[in-house]
Structures are given as structure tokens and as C-alpha cells.
Design a protein around this motif. Sequence first.
Motif, PDB file in Angstrom:
ATOM      1  N   TRP A   1       4.865  11.302   9.225  1.00 48.26           N
ATOM      2  CA  TRP A   1       4.702   9.925   8.773  1.00 48.26           C
ATOM      3  C   TRP A   1       6.017   9.170   8.870  1.00 48.26           C
ATOM      4  O   TRP A   1       7.083   9.720   8.637  1.00 48.26           O
ATOM      5  CB  TRP A   1       4.234   9.889   7.316  1.00 48.26           C
ATOM      6  CG  TRP A   1       2.860  10.405   7.130  1.00 48.26           C
ATOM      7  CD1 TRP A   1       1.721   9.660   7.010  1.00 48.26           C
ATOM      8  CD2 TRP A   1       2.448  11.774   7.034  1.00 48.26           C
ATOM      9  NE1 TRP A   1       0.637  10.489   6.861  1.00 48.26           N
ATOM     10  CE2 TRP A   1       1.052  11.793   6.873  1.00 48.26           C
ATOM     11  CE3 TRP A   1       3.126  13.003   7.086  1.00 48.26           C
ATOM     12  CZ2 TRP A   1       0.330  12.966   6.750  1.00 48.26           C
ATOM     13  CZ3 TRP A   1       2.409  14.172   6.980  1.00 48.26           C
ATOM     14  CH2 TRP A   1       1.011  14.136   6.805  1.00 48.26           C
ATOM     15  N   PHE A   2       5.914   7.881   9.183  1.00 46.88           N
ATOM     16  CA  PHE A   2       7.064   6.989   9.155  1.00 46.88           C
ATOM     17  C   PHE A   2       6.617   5.646   8.607  1.00 46.88           C
ATOM     18  O   PHE A   2       5.425   5.363   8.488  1.00 46.88           O
ATOM     19  CB  PHE A   2       7.714   6.851  10.543  1.00 46.88           C
ATOM     20  CG  PHE A   2       6.837   6.236  11.599  1.00 46.88           C
ATOM     21  CD1 PHE A   2       6.872   4.867  11.848  1.00 46.88           C
ATOM     22  CD2 PHE A   2       6.001   7.026  12.370  1.00 46.88           C
ATOM     23  CE1 PHE A   2       6.076   4.301  12.839  1.00 46.88           C
ATOM     24  CE2 PHE A   2       5.211   6.475  13.366  1.00 46.88           C
ATOM     25  CZ  PHE A   2       5.245   5.115  13.600  1.00 46.88           C
ATOM     26  N   VAL A   3       7.582   4.821   8.253  1.00 46.60           N
ATOM     27  CA  VAL A   3       7.313   3.502   7.683  1.00 46.60           C
ATOM     28  C   VAL A   3       7.770   2.465   8.703  1.00 46.60           C
ATOM     29  O   VAL A   3       8.897   2.524   9.198  1.00 46.60           O
ATOM     30  CB  VAL A   3       8.064   3.336   6.340  1.00 46.60           C
ATOM     31  CG1 VAL A   3       7.834   1.955   5.761  1.00 46.60           C
ATOM     32  CG2 VAL A   3       7.620   4.416   5.357  1.00 46.60           C
TER      33      VAL A   3
ATOM     34  N   ALA B   1       0.848  -1.199   0.000  1.00 52.24           N
ATOM     35  CA  ALA B   1       0.000   0.000   0.000  1.00 52.24           C
ATOM     36  C   ALA B   1       0.881   1.247   0.000  1.00 52.24           C
ATOM     37  O   ALA B   1       1.906   1.298   0.675  1.00 52.24           O
ATOM     38  CB  ALA B   1      -0.917   0.005   1.221  1.00 52.24           C
ATOM     39  N   GLN B   2       0.469   2.242  -0.737  1.00 56.11           N
ATOM     40  CA  GLN B   2       1.213   3.496  -0.824  1.00 56.11           C
ATOM     41  C   GLN B   2       0.465   4.630  -0.131  1.00 56.11           C
ATOM     42  O   GLN B   2       0.627   5.797  -0.485  1.00 56.11           O
ATOM     43  CB  GLN B   2       1.472   3.838  -2.295  1.00 56.11           C
ATOM     44  CG  GLN B   2       2.331   2.815  -3.005  1.00 56.11           C
ATOM     45  CD  GLN B   2       3.705   2.678  -2.380  1.00 56.11           C
ATOM     46  OE1 GLN B   2       4.430   3.662  -2.257  1.00 56.11           O
ATOM     47  NE2 GLN B   2       4.057   1.486  -1.955  1.00 56.11           N
ATOM     48  N   ASN B   3      -0.350   4.283   0.836  1.00 57.77           N
ATOM     49  CA  ASN B   3      -1.161   5.269   1.547  1.00 57.77           C
ATOM     50  C   ASN B   3      -0.971   5.089   3.049  1.00 57.77           C
ATOM     51  O   ASN B   3      -0.433   4.085   3.507  1.00 57.77           O
ATOM     52  CB  ASN B   3      -2.645   5.080   1.205  1.00 57.77           C
ATOM     53  CG  ASN B   3      -3.109   3.671   1.521  1.00 57.77           C
ATOM     54  OD1 ASN B   3      -2.822   2.747   0.773  1.00 57.77           O
ATOM     55  ND2 ASN B   3      -3.807   3.484   2.634  1.00 57.77           N
ATOM     56  N   THR B   4      -1.431   6.061   3.811  1.00 57.38           N
ATOM     57  CA  THR B   4      -1.380   5.952   5.261  1.00 57.38           C
ATOM     58  C   THR B   4      -2.280   4.804   5.696  1.00 57.38           C
ATOM     59  O   THR B   4      -3.459   4.769   5.365  1.00 57.38           O
ATOM     60  CB  THR B   4      -1.846   7.265   5.925  1.00 57.38           C
ATOM     61  OG1 THR B   4      -1.002   8.329   5.467  1.00 57.38           O
ATOM     62  CG2 THR B   4      -1.781   7.172   7.435  1.00 57.38           C
ATOM     63  N   ALA B   5      -1.715   3.867   6.442  1.00 51.12           N
ATOM     64  CA  ALA B   5      -2.467   2.699   6.886  1.00 51.12           C
ATOM     65  C   ALA B   5      -3.020   2.881   8.296  1.00 51.12           C
ATOM     66  O   ALA B   5      -4.007   2.256   8.665  1.00 51.12           O
ATOM     67  CB  ALA B   5      -1.575   1.467   6.843  1.00 51.12           C
TER      68      ALA B   5
END
Length: 125
Positions: free
Chosen positions: A109-111, A59-63
Motif C-alpha cells: 500500500w501507498f498513499v 478515508a482510512q481504508n484502501t480506496a
Amino acid sequence: MLSFTSAMAVLPASDLERARGYYKDKLDLEPEMSEDGALIYNVAGNRILLYETSFAGTAQNTALTLETGDLAATMTELRGRGVVFEEYDLPGLKTENGVAEMGSERGAWFVDSERNIIAVSERTA
């Protein structure tokens, strides 16, 4: 009329044990339940389910968004735990030092270890 009793965020993980370690070390979270290849966390009365799948990180969106009353202090704490905040320069969203100002909200945001995009936000109004 529909009557729901709860809701849960669901996040994929390609390596559930790696994800468990990340959520413990970086976010100071312990699962309240572990069953059938899934971990369930309780965060401020909300549940998050992490489950193992090969589709994690696509996914390339905020989860997931985690709200805080003090974004700067939360970011400092997370950075101290090794979390790296993303920088964005997109139409309608630009971060400076990891933070975007969005009307009555500030966010960063972070991953995570499974490539899920997680936001930390603070309401400013």
C-alpha cells in the motif's frame, strides 16, 4: 434483474492539478478525459474518476487496488519514481518491506498526493 454496463472507482482530490501530476509522474497515467473539475483515467479497461473536493484524504481504508502480475517488479518501478510503501502491523495484516502475504495474494500500500490509500496486489495462486 439489474444490468450494469460498467463501474468506476471514484477518488477525491483536494488539488486536482497536483493529483494529475502525481498520477502522471508516479503511475505513468494520463487522463483520457477531463471535464467539470474531474479527471477520468482508464487503467486496464477500468475507469478511475478523480474529482476535486475538500473531503479528500479523510478515508482510512484502501480506496483503490491495482493488480499486477509481478508485485516485486512493480514496487521496484514505483519506488524508483519516489513512491513510498506503507508498513502495517495490524491484527491480521503485517507487512515486511512493504509487502503483506494474504493467502493467495500479496499486497502493498501507498498513499497518493491526495492522501488516498492505494494498494498494489498480485495473485499468487
